[in-house]
Design an enzyme around this catalytic site. Structure first.
Site, PDB file in Angstrom:
ATOM      1  N   ASN A 138       0.846  -1.196   0.000  1.00 33.40           N
ATOM      2  CA  ASN A 138       0.000   0.000   0.000  1.00 33.40           C
ATOM      3  C   ASN A 138       0.877   1.240   0.000  1.00 33.40           C
ATOM      4  OD1 ASN A 138      -0.236  -1.309   2.832  1.00 33.40           O
ATOM      5  ND2 ASN A 138      -0.959   0.713   3.335  1.00 33.40           N
ATOM      6  N   ASP A 139       0.684   2.194   0.873  1.00 37.35           N
ATOM      7  CA  ASP A 139       1.271   3.533   0.746  1.00 37.35           C
ATOM      8  C   ASP A 139       2.752   3.574   0.334  1.00 37.35           C
ATOM      9  OD1 ASP A 139      -1.003   3.494   2.271  1.00 37.35           O
ATOM     10  OD2 ASP A 139      -0.181   4.638   3.922  1.00 37.35           O
ATOM     11  N   GLN A 157       4.696   0.435   2.070  1.00 41.54           N
ATOM     12  CA  GLN A 157       4.024  -0.480   3.000  1.00 41.54           C
ATOM     13  C   GLN A 157       3.918  -1.837   2.314  1.00 41.54           C
ATOM     14  OE1 GLN A 157       2.130   0.433   6.393  1.00 41.54           O
ATOM     15  NE2 GLN A 157       4.212   1.125   6.066  1.00 41.54           N
ATOM     16  N   ARG A 258      -0.612   8.698  13.436  1.00 41.93           N
ATOM     17  CA  ARG A 258       0.401   8.031  12.606  1.00 41.93           C
ATOM     18  C   ARG A 258       0.899   8.844  11.405  1.00 41.93           C
ATOM     19  NH1 ARG A 258      -4.466   4.785  12.039  1.00 41.93           N
ATOM     20  NH2 ARG A 258      -5.457   5.177  10.038  1.00 41.93           N
ATOM     21  N   ASP A 259       1.803   8.195  10.683  1.00 44.61           N
ATOM     22  CA  ASP A 259       2.311   8.613   9.373  1.00 44.61           C
ATOM     23  C   ASP A 259       3.142   9.897   9.426  1.00 44.61           C
ATOM     24  OD1 ASP A 259       0.698   6.469   8.752  1.00 44.61           O
ATOM     25  OD2 ASP A 259      -0.914   7.669   7.873  1.00 44.61           O
ATOM     26  N   GLU A 310      -5.142  10.649   7.065  1.00 45.79           N
ATOM     27  CA  GLU A 310      -3.922   9.838   7.082  1.00 45.79           C
ATOM     28  C   GLU A 310      -2.859  10.486   6.197  1.00 45.79           C
ATOM     29  OE1 GLU A 310      -5.615   5.368   7.624  1.00 45.79           O
ATOM     30  OE2 GLU A 310      -5.702   6.079   5.574  1.00 45.79           O
TER      31      GLU A 310
HETATM   32  C1  FRU Z   1      -2.982   4.577   4.775  1.00 45.86           C
HETATM   33  C2  FRU Z   1      -2.630   3.795   6.022  1.00 45.86           C
HETATM   34  C3  FRU Z   1      -1.745   4.604   6.925  1.00 45.86           C
HETATM   35  C4  FRU Z   1      -1.043   3.548   7.724  1.00 45.86           C
HETATM   36  C5  FRU Z   1      -0.849   2.473   6.688  1.00 45.86           C
HETATM   37  C6  FRU Z   1      -0.872   1.082   7.227  1.00 45.86           C
HETATM   38  O1  FRU Z   1      -3.297   3.817   3.679  1.00 45.86           O
HETATM   39  O2  FRU Z   1      -3.814   3.405   6.685  1.00 45.86           O
HETATM   40  O3  FRU Z   1      -2.416   5.549   7.714  1.00 45.86           O
HETATM   41  O4  FRU Z   1       0.169   3.986   8.254  1.00 45.86           O
HETATM   42  O5  FRU Z   1      -1.877   2.629   5.738  1.00 45.86           O
HETATM   43  O6  FRU Z   1      -0.496   0.164   6.271  1.00 45.86           O
END
Ligand code: FRU
Length: 578
Positions: A138-139, A157, A258-259, A310
């Site tokens: 993901n991200d 991710q 987070r993030d 996020e």
């Molecule tokens: C966004 C998210 C972030 C988090 C990550 C977890 O897509 O939810 O906020 O850090 O993915 O994989």
């Protein structure tokens, strides 16, 4: 009592069928111990893409070394295999403890091997987009440009243990041109403290943190029972990282926290951090990257609040055709997308080193979206991009169905890299201008064909440039295959919109939220409009040629679209150079 428990456990312990180099031994009614016999690099695990998730603990010398959640396949239901890397572990003192239920897990298919074949087996694997070799992504995370080596670093991710979300690890790829990516070893792996969620990197040019001049410092969220912020440093240019002994560096008792995105503030000569915190963004400052203090929060009462905020990013962006700059706060939100699910919202305003103040236009803070497709999320920028560019990466999916899309060996790709600026629309409103990064120009191969109606055959991956002239009737661009699957793009000049209809684009059954029509305002009126459309194996990205809007959507045709038909315009098709 202790002895009694031990005896009971021993008496129910039994050996299960397994490969010669792997011993699976029952250690309780719902516990299996797995040991490797001999010296091997990987443990190959059979995965069922929709199988139950089991807790798998790696225990070395009686210490919990890593705790994973893995969809171990049932007998006869193996979708693919993933490698668990054993390098550096003392195999004589290692066992895996699996807690499982009543399902017949394919224990006998677990095997130890020395190599893993990652060659592509997926028909939707993109030709010119970044994907992991296998597993889930993901991200985009921690991206930075290494000025000395002229190398772009992209972390992400990653779940190496299935093509569905879990076990968040930072995968890593590098590129000289933002188009061709080399896969690197994982940068930060899930450990006994928790998973590694999204974050950012900076190069500490002046050694403010004391890890060394030019240390690459990663900031990420440790996700366990609660979410805390941590850091790790790299002394080899971002290839390997050491987690900081003083972690966590920021703690708060908030569930969604987070993030971290970190940048150097020239004005105040200190580091700033933006953090997503429920439905607002928080800002922090630090002199040494280790000790942070809270500055301010932003978000109450403005913008879209239909979901969790996020992946923030705050950057100074130039206004097209002027010497002016403004600050742009990217604020990814899930759900909240105008078409359902995840999207990138942004605010234009000012940052004084302490507080973000949004611009009031027509007496309000206008809710703005960076892209008008359904598959544009977790957008963040590269640190230290050359020539003060604002270069961003975008995860090309949507949490509504990201885990269910019909790919198997890998799941998710990043969209084409984009460079952003600001412009004013017809009403004088500041908007993000989005163009593909200049490097993407190298993708354009030979002009295959041009015309004013139908072009056939269309290469399976292509760039399609279309120019339409505004009239009272809509202009359409239709991609179609022999099976009648189609994507219809429409310029509606009366409404001042461009839309993309993927209702009959191919496979849509995997989610009720997939079949959709997405629509963007044109923002700037004109007699003619040009759009550049990038078609890869399972994505269509449409960019207004002047960067006034973009639209990013996934499609899963069962055969490639092999024709494009334009009504009310001119079309030119280019092959892809990759
Ligand atoms: C966004 C998210 C972030 C988090 C990550 C977890 O897509 O939810 O906020 O850090 O993915 O994989």
């Amino acid at each position: 009592m202790k002895h009694f428990v031990l005896l009971t456990l021993l008496s129910i312990a039994s050996l299960c069928p397994s490969m010669a180099n792997v011993v699976c031994q029952k250690a309780g009614p719902h516990n299996m111990h797995i040991r490797v016999e001999g010296d091997y690099r990987y443990l190959l695990l059979p995965i069922g893409d929709k199988a139950h998730e089991y807790r798998v603990q790696l225990i070395e010398d009686n210490q919990l070394y890593r705790s994973l959640i893995i969809r171990l396949a049932n007998e006869g239901e193996i979708d693919y295999y993933v490698p668990l890397d054993l390098q550096g572990l003392n195999l004589d003192a290692l066992h895996l403890n699996v807690r499982y239920g009543n399902e017949p897990i394919a224990w006998d298919k677990i095997q130890a091997v020395n190599s893993y074949d990652a060659s592509n087996t997926d028909k939707y694997r993109p030709v010119f987009h970044h994907t992991p070799q296998w597993g889930w992504m993901n991200d985009p995370n921690g991206m930075f440009y290494d000025e000395q080596k002229e190398l772009w670093h992209l972390y992400y991710q990653y779940n190496p243990y299935a093509s569905t979300w879990q076990n968040m690890t930072w995968g890593h790829s590098t590129s000289k041109d933002l188009l061709h990516w080399d896969h690197q070893p994982y940068a930060l792996e899930v450990d006994a403290n928790g998973a590694i969620f999204s974050g950012s990197c900076v190069v500490d040019k002046n050694n403010t943190a004391g890890f060394g001049k030019n240390a690459v410092i990663a900031f990420y969220t440790t996700a366990a029972d609660c979410q805390t912020q941590s850091m790790a440093y790299s002394l080899d240019g971002g290839l390997t990282f050491t987690k900081y002994a003083g972690n966590p560096i920021i703690v708060a008792g908030i569930p969604d926290f987070r993030d971290p995105k970190v940048w150097w503030n020239e004005g105040t000569e200190e580091w700033n951090m933006a953090l997503a915190c429920g439905q607002e963004m928080q800002f922090y400052a630090s002199k040494n990257l280790k000790k942070w203090h809270y500055l301010s929060s932003f978000g109450k009462g403005v913008g879209c609040h239909d979901g969790v905020w996020e992946c923030p990013d705050l950057m100074r962006v130039s206004v097209r055709g002027t010497d002016e700059h403004k600050w742009v706060l990217l604020c990814n939100i899930n759900p909240g997308c105008p078409f359902g699910g995840s999207a990138t919202q942004y605010f234009v305003g000012d940052w004084d080193g302490k507080q973000f103040t949004p611009l009031y236009e027509n007496d309000q803070v206008i809710t703005k979206w960076m892209d008008y497709g359904k598959d544009h999320y977790a957008t963040v920028s590269f640190a230290h991009a050359p020539h003060n560019r604002n270069t961003v990466m975008v995860w090309m999916s949507n949490w509504q169905y990201a885990n269910d899309v019909p790919t198997m060996q890998f799941r998710s790709a990043n969209a084409l890299p984009r460079d952003i600026d600001l412009y004013q629309d017809d009403k004088g409103i500041y908007r993000l201008g989005v163009k593909v990064s200049p490097e993407v120009a190298n993708l354009k191969g030979d002009a295959v064909k041009e015309g004013t109606s139908r072009i056939k055959p269309l290469p399976a991956t292509a760039i399609i440039d279309v120019e339409v002239t505004s009239t009272t009737r809509p202009a359409t661009i239709t991609l179609r295959n022999e099976k009648g699957e189609q994507v219809v793009m429409t310029y509606d000049f009366k409404a001042g919109t461009f839309s993309m209809d993927r209702v009959q684009s191919g496979l849509t059954h995997f989610s009720k939220d997939f079949a959709a029509v997405t629509t963007t305002p044109l923002f700037v009126s004109s007699k003619t409009h040009r759009v550049n459309i990038y078609v890869d194996k399972y994505s269509i990205e449409a960019f207004d040629a002047k960067g006034y809007w973009s639209m990013t959507n996934l499609v899963f045709p069962t055969q490639p679209y092999n024709q494009v038909e334009v009504v009310g315009g001119k079309v030119k098709v280019y092959s892809i150079n990759h």
